[in-house]
Design a protein around this motif. Structure first.
Motif, PDB file in Angstrom:
ATOM      1  N   ARG A  41      22.946 143.988 -48.252  1.00  0.00           N
ATOM      2  CA  ARG A  41      23.498 144.390 -46.964  1.00  0.00           C
ATOM      3  C   ARG A  41      24.705 143.523 -46.576  1.00  0.00           C
ATOM      4  O   ARG A  41      24.659 142.299 -46.655  1.00  0.00           O
ATOM      5  CB  ARG A  41      22.424 144.268 -45.880  1.00  0.00           C
ATOM      6  CG  ARG A  41      22.802 144.908 -44.545  1.00  0.00           C
ATOM      7  CD  ARG A  41      21.669 144.776 -43.536  1.00  0.00           C
ATOM      8  NE  ARG A  41      21.999 145.424 -42.286  1.00  0.00           N
ATOM      9  CZ  ARG A  41      21.727 146.691 -42.015  1.00  0.00           C
ATOM     10  NH1 ARG A  41      21.112 147.442 -42.920  1.00  0.00           N
ATOM     11  NH2 ARG A  41      22.053 147.205 -40.841  1.00  0.00           N
ATOM     12  N   PRO A  42      25.797 144.156 -46.112  1.00  0.00           N
ATOM     13  CA  PRO A  42      26.963 143.402 -45.624  1.00  0.00           C
ATOM     14  C   PRO A  42      26.810 143.107 -44.130  1.00  0.00           C
ATOM     15  O   PRO A  42      25.862 143.595 -43.490  1.00  0.00           O
ATOM     16  CB  PRO A  42      28.115 144.372 -45.873  1.00  0.00           C
ATOM     17  CG  PRO A  42      27.485 145.720 -45.614  1.00  0.00           C
ATOM     18  CD  PRO A  42      26.051 145.606 -46.111  1.00  0.00           C
ATOM     19  N   GLU A  43      27.738 142.336 -43.589  1.00  0.00           N
ATOM     20  CA  GLU A  43      27.707 142.058 -42.153  1.00  0.00           C
ATOM     21  C   GLU A  43      29.110 142.169 -41.570  1.00  0.00           C
ATOM     22  O   GLU A  43      30.098 141.847 -42.227  1.00  0.00           O
ATOM     23  CB  GLU A  43      27.134 140.666 -41.881  1.00  0.00           C
ATOM     24  CG  GLU A  43      27.937 139.529 -42.475  1.00  0.00           C
ATOM     25  CD  GLU A  43      27.397 138.168 -42.086  1.00  0.00           C
ATOM     26  OE1 GLU A  43      27.062 137.986 -40.904  1.00  0.00           O
ATOM     27  OE2 GLU A  43      27.303 137.296 -42.971  1.00  0.00           O
ATOM     28  N   LEU A  44      29.183 142.633 -40.329  1.00  0.00           N
ATOM     29  CA  LEU A  44      30.471 142.792 -39.660  1.00  0.00           C
ATOM     30  C   LEU A  44      30.966 141.444 -39.140  1.00  0.00           C
ATOM     31  O   LEU A  44      30.231 140.716 -38.479  1.00  0.00           O
ATOM     32  CB  LEU A  44      30.341 143.776 -38.498  1.00  0.00           C
ATOM     33  CG  LEU A  44      31.616 144.025 -37.677  1.00  0.00           C
ATOM     34  CD1 LEU A  44      32.666 144.732 -38.535  1.00  0.00           C
ATOM     35  CD2 LEU A  44      31.302 144.841 -36.432  1.00  0.00           C
ATOM     36  N   VAL A  45      32.209 141.129 -39.455  1.00  0.00           N
ATOM     37  CA  VAL A  45      32.864 139.930 -38.939  1.00  0.00           C
ATOM     38  C   VAL A  45      33.988 140.404 -38.014  1.00  0.00           C
ATOM     39  O   VAL A  45      34.983 140.961 -38.475  1.00  0.00           O
ATOM     40  CB  VAL A  45      33.429 139.056 -40.070  1.00  0.00           C
ATOM     41  CG1 VAL A  45      34.122 137.825 -39.489  1.00  0.00           C
ATOM     42  CG2 VAL A  45      32.318 138.642 -41.026  1.00  0.00           C
ATOM     43  N   VAL A  46      33.797 140.218 -36.717  1.00  0.00           N
ATOM     44  CA  VAL A  46      34.782 140.688 -35.746  1.00  0.00           C
ATOM     45  C   VAL A  46      35.827 139.600 -35.511  1.00  0.00           C
ATOM     46  O   VAL A  46      35.500 138.482 -35.105  1.00  0.00           O
ATOM     47  CB  VAL A  46      34.107 141.073 -34.418  1.00  0.00           C
ATOM     48  CG1 VAL A  46      35.161 141.532 -33.408  1.00  0.00           C
ATOM     49  CG2 VAL A  46      33.078 142.179 -34.648  1.00  0.00           C
ATOM     50  N   ARG A  47      37.086 139.969 -35.771  1.00  0.00           N
ATOM     51  CA  ARG A  47      38.193 139.049 -35.518  1.00  0.00           C
ATOM     52  C   ARG A  47      39.177 139.757 -34.575  1.00  0.00           C
ATOM     53  O   ARG A  47      38.756 140.573 -33.764  1.00  0.00           O
ATOM     54  CB  ARG A  47      38.835 138.610 -36.836  1.00  0.00           C
ATOM     55  CG  ARG A  47      37.867 137.840 -37.762  1.00  0.00           C
ATOM     56  CD  ARG A  47      38.623 137.155 -38.891  1.00  0.00           C
ATOM     57  NE  ARG A  47      37.714 136.401 -39.772  1.00  0.00           N
ATOM     58  CZ  ARG A  47      37.327 136.808 -40.977  1.00  0.00           C
ATOM     59  NH1 ARG A  47      37.760 137.969 -41.457  1.00  0.00           N
ATOM     60  NH2 ARG A  47      36.518 136.062 -41.705  1.00  0.00           N
ATOM     61  N   ALA A  48      40.433 139.426 -34.684  1.00  0.00           N
ATOM     62  CA  ALA A  48      41.396 139.869 -33.666  1.00  0.00           C
ATOM     63  C   ALA A  48      42.132 141.166 -34.003  1.00  0.00           C
ATOM     64  O   ALA A  48      43.045 141.551 -33.272  1.00  0.00           O
ATOM     65  CB  ALA A  48      42.417 138.763 -33.415  1.00  0.00           C
ATOM     66  N   SER A  49      41.763 141.858 -35.078  1.00  0.00           N
ATOM     67  CA  SER A  49      42.519 143.061 -35.457  1.00  0.00           C
ATOM     68  C   SER A  49      41.959 144.331 -34.829  1.00  0.00           C
ATOM     69  O   SER A  49      42.488 145.419 -35.076  1.00  0.00           O
ATOM     70  CB  SER A  49      42.537 143.218 -36.985  1.00  0.00           C
ATOM     71  OG  SER A  49      41.248 143.511 -37.484  1.00  0.00           O
ATOM     72  N   THR A  50      40.911 144.229 -34.029  1.00  0.00           N
ATOM     73  CA  THR A  50      40.360 145.401 -33.346  1.00  0.00           C
ATOM     74  C   THR A  50      40.252 145.122 -31.853  1.00  0.00           C
ATOM     75  O   THR A  50      39.945 144.005 -31.431  1.00  0.00           O
ATOM     76  CB  THR A  50      38.974 145.780 -33.896  1.00  0.00           C
ATOM     77  OG1 THR A  50      38.110 144.627 -33.877  1.00  0.00           O
ATOM     78  CG2 THR A  50      39.067 146.300 -35.313  1.00  0.00           C
ATOM     79  N   SER A  51      40.497 146.176 -31.073  1.00  0.00           N
ATOM     80  CA  SER A  51      40.374 146.085 -29.613  1.00  0.00           C
ATOM     81  C   SER A  51      40.205 147.495 -29.064  1.00  0.00           C
ATOM     82  O   SER A  51      40.244 148.472 -29.819  1.00  0.00           O
ATOM     83  CB  SER A  51      41.613 145.420 -29.001  1.00  0.00           C
ATOM     84  OG  SER A  51      42.749 146.260 -29.153  1.00  0.00           O
ATOM     85  N   ARG A  52      40.071 147.605 -27.777  1.00  0.00           N
ATOM     86  CA  ARG A  52      40.006 148.924 -27.153  1.00  0.00           C
ATOM     87  C   ARG A  52      41.360 149.609 -27.286  1.00  0.00           C
ATOM     88  O   ARG A  52      42.405 148.938 -27.298  1.00  0.00           O
ATOM     89  CB  ARG A  52      39.617 148.810 -25.681  1.00  0.00           C
ATOM     90  CG  ARG A  52      38.234 148.173 -25.466  1.00  0.00           C
ATOM     91  CD  ARG A  52      37.824 148.263 -24.015  1.00  0.00           C
ATOM     92  NE  ARG A  52      37.646 149.649 -23.590  1.00  0.00           N
ATOM     93  CZ  ARG A  52      36.533 150.363 -23.824  1.00  0.00           C
ATOM     94  NH1 ARG A  52      35.504 149.820 -24.465  1.00  0.00           N
ATOM     95  NH2 ARG A  52      36.458 151.608 -23.399  1.00  0.00           N
ATOM     96  N   PRO A  53      41.378 150.959 -27.392  1.00  0.00           N
ATOM     97  CA  PRO A  53      42.660 151.675 -27.543  1.00  0.00           C
ATOM     98  C   PRO A  53      43.513 151.584 -26.266  1.00  0.00           C
ATOM     99  O   PRO A  53      42.996 151.370 -25.190  1.00  0.00           O
ATOM    100  CB  PRO A  53      42.228 153.106 -27.842  1.00  0.00           C
ATOM    101  CG  PRO A  53      40.854 153.238 -27.273  1.00  0.00           C
ATOM    102  CD  PRO A  53      40.232 151.882 -27.423  1.00  0.00           C
TER     103      PRO A  53
END
Length: 353
Positions: free
Chosen positions: A341-353
């Motif tokens: 199983r992989p895991e999500l690593v949230v960084r700065a390349s995603t945000s609300r539209p």
């Protein structure tokens, strides 16, 4: 003065110096110490160490029918595959097995056999001629292996592929990332941020990159099953040579996506370049999610949100599968698919539209 005799010490030399029979010395040095006195065992071991005796594993292999080697046909192409190799080597070393790691090419490009699989087959033959006890293959070598699987089954040579599912009749194990879990996680992250227009930027979908096909398809299904968002997909040609061109098509399509899932960090990096060429800002104009968490992911600007695979664990599982099949030949009657199983690593390349 005559030169010193530099001939390697033989078992009979150890036995003579320790005052025991050759059979007794052999059994003690192979770990059978319960049937001999402590003093005898200590004397034999001390004598072997003093004379510089080393076990001849080639002879042992001929006697036991095992070479204690595993062919590892995986190049250190990027940090994911380096991690896989580390996991394989650690696990085999713990079991006193020696990995023989080979590949073709210079690691700057994926070795592939779309036009001619001669190179891959030759490498497989090199390992088989050295009587390896098992094979661990990366996807393109797994495709080249098809022509040999009957011979390997007859010789009871276990085979494990990584990120590529072999046909059922091959009776090989496949170790892969849990693609369903990964696709679901990315879909939930982007939809949770409020993205309605989503794109998927795929890689080349050749026979040996089945992971790319599954990753794209499962992501499409994950988005569709949640409703309210639309996903459109693009992929590169079979050589991957049009990546930047396709990335720009993705980012200029109408309606323009507010988020893009790239099926690998390599694809995500191409998207960054395309966005920069088009004057788009990440994530203000477009959010980007990658896959793998390669060593450059957190060095991109902005740092990349990505699905972190577990390459060392994948490598460990691959090596362990080979060892288990060595210990239980009955297990070679069927093939298994083992998912990590992989895991999500949230960084700065995603945000609300």
């Amino acid at each position: 003065m005559a030169p010193a005799d530099r001939r390697p010490a033989r078992l009979k030399d150890v036995a003579a110096a320790a005052g025991v029979s050759k059979t007794t010395a052999s059994r003690i040095l192979n770990g059978d110490t319960e049937n001999f006195g402590k003093e005898t065992c200590a004397r034999v071991k001390e004598t072997a160490s003093r004379l510089g005796w080393r076990r001849n594993l080639l002879i042992d292999g001929m006697q036991k029918g095992r070479s204690k080697t595993v062919g590892v046909m995986i190049p250190p192409h990027d940090s994911f595959w380096v991690g896989v190799l580390a996991g394989i080597h650690i696990t085999l070393a713990e079991a006193d097995y020696l990995p023989i790691t080979i590949w073709i090419g210079d690691c700057r490009e994926f070795p592939e056999f779309n036009d001619d699989d001669t190179a891959g087959v030759e490498q497989i033959n090199r390992l088989l001629d050295r009587r390896v006890d098992g094979l661990i293959l990366w996807p393109s070598f797994a495709v080249a292996y098809y022509d040999h699987y009957r011979e390997l089954i007859e010789r009871r040579v276990p085979v494990v592929s990584i990120d590529h599912r072999l046909p059922d009749e091959v009776h090989a194990d496949s170790i892969e990332t849990d693609e369903l879990a990964g696709a679901t996680c990315v879909a939930e992250h982007l939809i949770g941020l409020g993205h309605k227009q989503i794109a998927c930027f795929g890689a080349r979908e050749t026979e040996w990159q089945g992971w790319s096909v599954r990753r794209r398809q499962l992501f499409e299904e994950a988005v569709a099953s949640r409703g309210g968002s639309v996903v459109r997909s693009w992929k590169t040609n079979e050589s991957g040579s049009d990546g930047l061109e396709v990335a720009k098509q993705v980012l200029t399509s109408s309606p323009r996506p507010t988020a893009v899932f790239a099926v690998s960090d390599h694809q995500a990096r191409i998207l960054y370049r395309a966005a920069a060429d088009l004057g788009l800002r990440v994530p203000k104009d477009v959010s980007i999610v990658g896959y793998a968490d390669l060593d450059f992911a957190d060095e991109l600007s902005p740092p990349l949100t990505t699905m972190r695979q577990q390459p060392i664990e994948i490598g460990r599982q691959a090596a362990q599968a080979v060892l288990e099949r060595q210990a239980d030949e009955a297990s070679m009657a069927t093939g298994r698919v083992i998912s990590v199983r992989p895991e999500l690593v949230v960084r700065a390349s995603t945000s609300r539209p």
